[in-house]
Enzyme design. Sequence first.
Site, PDB file in Angstrom:
ATOM      1  N   ARG A   1      -8.292  -3.776  -8.679  1.00 27.99           N
ATOM      2  CA  ARG A   1      -9.265  -3.785  -9.773  1.00 27.99           C
ATOM      3  C   ARG A   1      -9.099  -5.083 -10.542  1.00 27.99           C
ATOM      4  NH1 ARG A   1      -9.296   2.326 -11.871  1.00 27.99           N
ATOM      5  NH2 ARG A   1     -11.323   1.614 -12.595  1.00 27.99           N
TER       6      ARG A   1
ATOM      7  N   PRO B   1      -3.617  20.153 -32.941  1.00 25.66           N
ATOM      8  CA  PRO B   1      -2.676  21.215 -32.577  1.00 25.66           C
ATOM      9  C   PRO B   1      -1.494  20.659 -31.776  1.00 25.66           C
ATOM     10  CG  PRO B   1      -4.931  21.729 -31.867  1.00 25.66           C
ATOM     11  CD  PRO B   1      -4.905  20.286 -32.275  1.00 25.66           C
ATOM     12  N   GLU B   2      -0.304  20.966 -32.228  1.00 21.67           N
ATOM     13  CA  GLU B   2       0.918  20.550 -31.534  1.00 21.67           C
ATOM     14  C   GLU B   2       1.511  21.779 -30.844  1.00 21.67           C
ATOM     15  OE1 GLU B   2       2.308  17.530 -31.433  1.00 21.67           O
ATOM     16  OE2 GLU B   2       0.833  16.529 -32.688  1.00 21.67           O
TER      17      GLU B   2
ATOM     18  N   LYS C   1       1.793  21.668 -23.916  1.00 21.99           N
ATOM     19  CA  LYS C   1       0.877  21.964 -25.011  1.00 21.99           C
ATOM     20  C   LYS C   1      -0.406  22.632 -24.543  1.00 21.99           C
ATOM     21  CE  LYS C   1       1.402  18.055 -26.846  1.00 21.99           C
ATOM     22  NZ  LYS C   1       1.431  16.843 -27.622  1.00 21.99           N
TER      23      LYS C   1
END
Length: 270
Positions: free
Chosen positions: A260, A2-3, A60
């Site tokens: 890290r 879905p856009e 979105k």
Amino acid sequence: MPELPEVESFSQAIGREFAGKKIRKVKFHRADLRFPFDQPTLLKIFAPGATFLFPCRIAKQLVLRTDQGMVAVSLGMSGSFLPSSYPKRLLHEHVTVLFDDDTALGFVDPRRFGFWKPIQSYDEVSVAADPLQVESLLKVFESRSFRHSQRSIKDALMDQALIGGLGNIYALECLFRVGVFPLRKCNRVKKAEYAHLAEIIPPMLLQAIDAGGSTVSTYRRLHGDAGGFQELHLVYDREDAPCLKSHCKGIIKRVAQSGRSSWWCPRCQK
Ligand SMILES: [Zn+2]
């Protein structure tokens, strides 16, 4: 996938069909999608007697609203809203909102990469790029805050305000695949390298999602830690091992970066 136009049309269609109705109840048919449902908060937002208001779209995400609160919904890879015929469920229907006129709205998501997040204000809706979408990544890579940044490309890729959901492992894995040294500054990464990154990140994550699924099911069956994740790591945690790129004779090195570890191949990552 879905856009934005699909999200907007869901928002309009849901508003036209359901806005103004009173809620009878909400049912969650599983404990989680991409994240666990915050059920205590969601049950308050969709409390019996609450009025369902016209939803809206931010980037979105779809914001479902009642007079009791709001929830930001991401459709993820495969989410959609459909009229449901409760108590009968659609295939992959994970949430059902039932109204007092016996109509119901179902949320269907076969790949379960969507999420429902209760929010207090619209500012909480993340507008970070979706790392599963090439266009979304290209847009953030083309932004000034990325292109002109002096910080390292790995740190920028992991900035959750810019890209939602890329961590240490996959930042390193994608940089290895495109041959970029993790400590290189953003403003020294070439346009073609950004384009390459945007192309390879979504399929790499999808592969990892699928492997993660099998890891979880294996774990449940065997109560052991045997999964598919490690096989996908080409560079992460491979210090002193030979580079896995064909024709590269490099040996993987490790370096501390922003608290890290980063791993890279000195021969093929510049
Ligand atoms: Zn190499």
